[in-house]
Design a protein around this motif. Structure first.
Motif, PDB file in Angstrom:
ATOM      1  N   ARG A 184       0.825  -1.217   0.000  1.00 51.13           N
ATOM      2  CA  ARG A 184       0.000   0.000   0.000  1.00 51.13           C
ATOM      3  C   ARG A 184       0.853   1.258   0.000  1.00 51.13           C
ATOM      4  O   ARG A 184       0.405   2.321  -0.452  1.00 51.13           O
ATOM      5  CB  ARG A 184      -0.936   0.003   1.206  1.00 51.13           C
ATOM      6  N   GLU A 187       1.799   1.562  -3.873  1.00 51.50           N
ATOM      7  CA  GLU A 187       0.754   1.372  -4.884  1.00 51.50           C
ATOM      8  C   GLU A 187       0.671   2.543  -5.855  1.00 51.50           C
ATOM      9  O   GLU A 187       0.616   2.357  -7.075  1.00 51.50           O
ATOM     10  CB  GLU A 187      -0.602   1.170  -4.193  1.00 51.50           C
ATOM     11  N   THR A 188       0.703   3.767  -5.330  1.00 46.12           N
ATOM     12  CA  THR A 188       0.570   4.951  -6.184  1.00 46.12           C
ATOM     13  C   THR A 188       1.760   5.086  -7.124  1.00 46.12           C
ATOM     14  O   THR A 188       1.594   5.334  -8.323  1.00 46.12           O
ATOM     15  CB  THR A 188       0.436   6.218  -5.320  1.00 46.12           C
ATOM     16  N   ARG A 190       3.836   2.728  -8.100  1.00 44.76           N
ATOM     17  CA  ARG A 190       3.850   1.618  -9.065  1.00 44.76           C
ATOM     18  C   ARG A 190       2.845   1.881 -10.205  1.00 44.76           C
ATOM     19  O   ARG A 190       3.144   1.656 -11.370  1.00 44.76           O
ATOM     20  CB  ARG A 190       3.541   0.305  -8.354  1.00 44.76           C
ATOM     21  N   LYS A 191       1.680   2.382  -9.851  1.00 44.97           N
ATOM     22  CA  LYS A 191       0.670   2.704 -10.871  1.00 44.97           C
ATOM     23  C   LYS A 191       1.162   3.824 -11.779  1.00 44.97           C
ATOM     24  O   LYS A 191       0.954   3.792 -12.992  1.00 44.97           O
ATOM     25  CB  LYS A 191      -0.651   3.113 -10.209  1.00 44.97           C
ATOM     26  N   SER A 192       1.831   4.816 -11.185  1.00 47.00           N
ATOM     27  CA  SER A 192       2.380   5.912 -11.989  1.00 47.00           C
ATOM     28  C   SER A 192       3.414   5.400 -12.983  1.00 47.00           C
ATOM     29  O   SER A 192       3.480   5.859 -14.121  1.00 47.00           O
ATOM     30  CB  SER A 192       3.002   6.978 -11.083  1.00 47.00           C
ATOM     31  N   CYS A 193       4.232   4.440 -12.540  1.00 47.93           N
ATOM     32  CA  CYS A 193       5.223   3.836 -13.435  1.00 47.93           C
ATOM     33  C   CYS A 193       4.540   3.152 -14.612  1.00 47.93           C
ATOM     34  O   CYS A 193       4.938   3.336 -15.773  1.00 47.93           O
ATOM     35  CB  CYS A 193       6.076   2.827 -12.670  1.00 47.93           C
ATOM     36  N   ILE A 194       3.523   2.368 -14.332  1.00 52.05           N
ATOM     37  CA  ILE A 194       2.819   1.642 -15.395  1.00 52.05           C
ATOM     38  C   ILE A 194       2.203   2.618 -16.388  1.00 52.05           C
ATOM     39  O   ILE A 194       2.308   2.444 -17.612  1.00 52.05           O
ATOM     40  CB  ILE A 194       1.742   0.725 -14.776  1.00 52.05           C
ATOM     41  N   ASP A 195       1.572   3.670 -15.878  1.00 52.60           N
ATOM     42  CA  ASP A 195       0.971   4.678 -16.759  1.00 52.60           C
ATOM     43  C   ASP A 195       2.035   5.396 -17.573  1.00 52.60           C
ATOM     44  O   ASP A 195       1.817   5.727 -18.742  1.00 52.60           O
ATOM     45  CB  ASP A 195       0.179   5.701 -15.930  1.00 52.60           C
TER      46      ASP A 195
END
Length: 243
Positions: A184, A187-188, A190-195
């Motif tokens: 947790r 999470e933010t 990791r999501k930013s990396c994917i985007d």
């Protein structure tokens, strides 16, 4: 850690300006912490961000506008409180923006600036946050969008001192985490990396940026994440002396 924004509990500011509001995250901080207010106005140069924030804040006491921060469409001495949160690194000409913010601030009104910084004794997990920011900033610049790397603490303080605010106060703070590898906490990021990897698909000659991104994903897995240290700076505009 104490909530540094509790300083706003004693502030009564009928008219508030949140400059470079983005998606309006700091408006929520203002609404939750201000002693009292009548209206909060958020402005941003990004039409996409403004459209998003307008949908989030449909209540009558919040208004969101698209506006050039170097040419504010407000009269002199208009606001009781002006804020700039986590946006200093997005300003190509910060001195011009600060000059406009000071112009529209009432004499005796409060200026508030909060910004992360890259210098000092930050943990490895905090360095992950800083490296993440620098990677995204490099991609924005490759796309022709101004986005500076994170400033040092001294650089931010130097900009604040040039405003000649009264009762200048500086709070140095961060959000501690018990386990930086916990899902947790990352999470933010990791999501930013994917985007961000999706954005790279449209950028030619992107091998260097891809490598940075892959190294960052590995770092998140091995070291974890934590928010970088930040400064909260407050001060007051000088009142006009009456003859």
């Amino acid at each position: 850690m104490k909530d540094v924004f509790q300083i706003l509990n004693s502030v009564d500011a009928p008219l508030v300006l949140d400059a470079a509001t983005g998606k309006g995250e700091f408006i929520n901080v203002l609404k939750q912490n201000l002693g009292s207010y009548t209206q909060i106005i958020g402005i941003d140069a990004s039409e996409k961000s403004v459209n998003y924030a307008q949908k989030v804040f449909s209540e009558n006491d919040v208004e969101i506008y698209k506006m050039d921060l170097e040419h504010l469409q407000f009269e002199d001495d208009h606001f009781d409180l002006v804020c700039l949160s986590n946006s200093l690194h997005h300003l190509e000409h910060p001195d011009k923006v600060f000059a406009e913010m000071m112009r529209v601030l009432k004499p005796g009104g409060m200026m508030l600036v909060t910004e992360m910084y890259r210098s000092g004794e930050q943990t490895d997990a905090q360095q992950t946050h800083i490296l993440m920011h620098h990677w995204i900033a490099a991609i924005d610049r490759r796309c022709g969008v101004f986005h500076a790397e994170t400033f040092t603490k001294d650089e931010i303080l130097a900009m604040a001192k040039k405003l000649h605010l009264l009762k200048l106060k500086v709070e140095d703070f961060y959000y501690p985490v018990d386990n930086p590898k916990e899902a947790r906490n990352c999470e933010t990021l990791r999501k930013s990396c994917i985007d961000t990897f999706k954005r790279l698909e449209n950028i030619p000659d992107n091998e260097d940026l891809l490598n940075q991104g892959n190294n960052l994903m590995n770092r998140i897995q091995q070291i974890g994440c934590a928010s970088a240290s930040r400064l909260l700076i407050t001060g007051y505009k000088k009142k006009i002396a009456h003859k």
